[in-house]
Motif scaffolding. Structure first.
Motif, PDB file in Angstrom:
ATOM      1  N   ARG A 181       2.133  10.898   1.471  1.00  0.00           N
ATOM      2  CA  ARG A 181       2.369   9.616   0.817  1.00  0.00           C
ATOM      3  C   ARG A 181       3.182   9.785  -0.476  1.00  0.00           C
ATOM      4  O   ARG A 181       3.933   8.895  -0.848  1.00  0.00           O
ATOM      5  CB  ARG A 181       1.037   8.925   0.496  1.00  0.00           C
ATOM      6  CG  ARG A 181       0.224   8.545   1.721  1.00  0.00           C
ATOM      7  CD  ARG A 181      -1.077   7.867   1.325  1.00  0.00           C
ATOM      8  NE  ARG A 181      -1.846   7.513   2.495  1.00  0.00           N
ATOM      9  CZ  ARG A 181      -1.688   6.382   3.191  1.00  0.00           C
ATOM     10  NH1 ARG A 181      -0.775   5.506   2.792  1.00  0.00           N
ATOM     11  NH2 ARG A 181      -2.416   6.130   4.245  1.00  0.00           N
ATOM     12  N   CYS A 202       4.687   7.704   6.295  1.00  0.00           N
ATOM     13  CA  CYS A 202       3.725   7.196   5.316  1.00  0.00           C
ATOM     14  C   CYS A 202       4.222   7.335   3.876  1.00  0.00           C
ATOM     15  O   CYS A 202       3.519   6.940   2.941  1.00  0.00           O
ATOM     16  CB  CYS A 202       2.398   7.942   5.452  1.00  0.00           C
ATOM     17  SG  CYS A 202       1.565   7.688   7.039  1.00  0.00           S
ATOM     18  N   GLN A 204       5.374   6.895   0.377  1.00  0.00           N
ATOM     19  CA  GLN A 204       5.448   5.758  -0.537  1.00  0.00           C
ATOM     20  C   GLN A 204       6.157   6.108  -1.842  1.00  0.00           C
ATOM     21  O   GLN A 204       6.772   5.241  -2.456  1.00  0.00           O
ATOM     22  CB  GLN A 204       4.036   5.253  -0.852  1.00  0.00           C
ATOM     23  CG  GLN A 204       3.303   4.700   0.349  1.00  0.00           C
ATOM     24  CD  GLN A 204       1.886   4.273   0.005  1.00  0.00           C
ATOM     25  OE1 GLN A 204       1.373   4.580  -1.076  1.00  0.00           O
ATOM     26  NE2 GLN A 204       1.243   3.568   0.912  1.00  0.00           N
ATOM     27  N   LYS A 227      10.146   0.542   5.324  1.00  0.00           N
ATOM     28  CA  LYS A 227       8.858  -0.139   5.343  1.00  0.00           C
ATOM     29  C   LYS A 227       7.811   0.526   4.458  1.00  0.00           C
ATOM     30  O   LYS A 227       6.745  -0.057   4.232  1.00  0.00           O
ATOM     31  CB  LYS A 227       8.326  -0.207   6.780  1.00  0.00           C
ATOM     32  CG  LYS A 227       9.225  -0.989   7.730  1.00  0.00           C
ATOM     33  CD  LYS A 227       8.644  -1.018   9.131  1.00  0.00           C
ATOM     34  CE  LYS A 227       9.520  -1.797  10.087  1.00  0.00           C
ATOM     35  NZ  LYS A 227       8.958  -1.821  11.465  1.00  0.00           N
ATOM     36  N   SER A 228       8.084   1.734   3.962  1.00  0.00           N
ATOM     37  CA  SER A 228       7.032   2.446   3.236  1.00  0.00           C
ATOM     38  C   SER A 228       7.370   2.771   1.783  1.00  0.00           C
ATOM     39  O   SER A 228       6.496   2.716   0.917  1.00  0.00           O
ATOM     40  CB  SER A 228       6.686   3.749   3.971  1.00  0.00           C
ATOM     41  OG  SER A 228       7.805   4.641   3.976  1.00  0.00           O
TER      42      SER A 228
END
Length: 420
Positions: A181, A202, A204, A227-228
């Motif tokens: 992440r 995933c 971010q 999208k992340s």
């Protein structure tokens, strides 16, 4: 057969004593098999639960000893096996759904007395420490000597920092960490980003501060990062421009571009609807793109850019009269919101339409327009503004486009009246 997951063994006798279980599982290794020395002889099949505190494991007989399976949430990696003797519930969670289904299927067959030779049994031996310890989710490396060269990174990592390691490129082993992440590769010597970073579904937060980057790939902007990705730090690199596709990263909340060589910001930066923090200090920006006025920021820092002095009375006229057929068709397509795509138009025309300008009247224009720069108070787009220069200014030049002489004339009349 073995399964790694979290397990809580709850005695059903606890409520009668006025007690209850902890309500949370412990990392464990479940094994289905027969005790050592009984593989060829008699003896039933056992379920063994090994934890970090009890690596030798507790064994439970399986054949004709299971009262019920609870599998309603098996797709979420959760299930419960209720045993008759002892009266306990073995609660499983945080398991791989596919592995859990296979394991429960084998336990069910063992309970029904299926021939042992047909079961995928394992040796019931004590678990290794690595098999029952909690998966590592965070790793911080701040020197080259601590960087792992012979061992793989734990696949369970969610946060990886590898700073001051003198990395010239991104390690391919990092790109296999699908649960990642937060990735911090600041203070290295990375010159180029592989497109496969976009496979980190995933991811971010991506920190690439203080590297040797000269560009940011358009392929990354079209990847799953759309999208992340919420935080991106590209500060202190050598980037001169960002690709047109950059504004596809619409989940961005915090963008840092300080101390680069940027001569312009992304043309469609206004598409970054979620952007709240933007810093692009100490670059080479002469002005801001027209789309900049669409932003809604909490904090903005554009200090130390060589902004030019705007002069609306000296326009850059790119107007072609009469308009070409291409210009007319492009304006009609955009103004009437006619659907288009690469299945209908050549890809280069689609790319041109994506970067079409918008006149003050709201109409679109492609390559025939009048361009000027005007002054904009940055408080119109940001709640908190860092001063753009040492004189205490909070204003910056922004580009304006006009689709016709008539639109420019109307603007000029208003401008002269307000400054007359």
């Amino acid at each position: 057969m073995r399964l790694q997951c979290e397990v809580e063994v709850v005695s059903r006798l606890l409520p009668t004593c006025g007690l209850r279980g902890r309500g949370r599982g412990t990392r464990a290794l479940l094994s289905l098999g027969r005790p050592p020395g009984r593989e060829r002889g008699g003896g039933g099949v056992y379920l063994m639960v090994c934890t970090a505190r009890d690596r030798v494991g507790a064994r439970y007989k399986v054949q004709e000893n299971i009262e019920r399976f609870f599998t309603r949430f098996v797709e979420e990696g959760k299930a419960t096996v209720r045993l008759r003797e002892p009266a306990v519930d073995v609660c499983l969670s945080k398991a791989n759904a596919s592995n859990l289904k296979n394991f429960l299927s084998a336990v069910r067959l063992a309970h029904q007395g299926t021939d042992i030779g047909a079961l995928p049994l394992s040796a019931l031996v004590p678990a290794k420490t690595s098999e029952v310890e909690k998966p590592k989710t965070k790793m911080i490396i701040t020197s080259r000597r601590d960087y792992p060269l012979t061992k793989n990174f734990p696949y369970s990592l969610e946060h990886l920092q590898a700073s001051y390691c003198k990395l010239a490129r991104i390690d391919m082993r990092v790109l296999c960490l699908k649960k990642l992440r937060k990735l911090d590769l600041s203070h290295n010597h990375i010159k180029q980003l592989p497109a496969t970073i976009g496979d980190l579904i995933c991811l971010q937060e991506l920190n690439l501060h203080d590297n040797h980057l000269e560009s940011f790939s358009g392929a990354l902007c079209n990847s799953t990062l759309q999208k992340s990705l919420q935080f991106l730090d590209l500060s202190q690199n050598k980037i001169k421009a960002l690709p047109i596709q950059f504004c596809q990263l619409r989940e961005l909340v915090n963008l840092k571009l300080d101390d680069n060589e940027l001569i312009r910001l992304p043309f469609k930066i206004g598409q970054l609807d979620h952007l709240r923090f933007l810093s692009a200090a100490r670059n080479k920006l002469p002005f801001l793109p027209s789309d900049f006025r669409k932003l809604c920021l909490e904090n903005l820092d554009l200090f130390g850019n060589p902004f030019e002095q705007p002069n609306p009375l000296v326009p850059n006229i790119q107007l072609k009269i009469p308009l070409t057929l291409l210009e007319c068709a492009a304006r009609a397509t955009l103004n009437y919101r006619i659907p288009y795509g690469c299945h209908l138009l050549p890809s280069h025309l689609c790319e041109d339409l994506e970067v079409a300008k918008t006149c003050q009247c709201g109409s679109a224009c492609l390559s025939s327009f009048i361009q000027i720069t005007v002054t904009m108070n940055l408080h119109h787009v940001a709640h908190t503004v860092v001063l753009v220069d040492n004189m205490g200014g909070t204003e910056a030049p922004i580009i304006c486009y006009f689709c016709s002489l008539d639109c420019y004339s109307q603007f000029l009349d208003r401008y002269l009246q307000s400054n007359g």
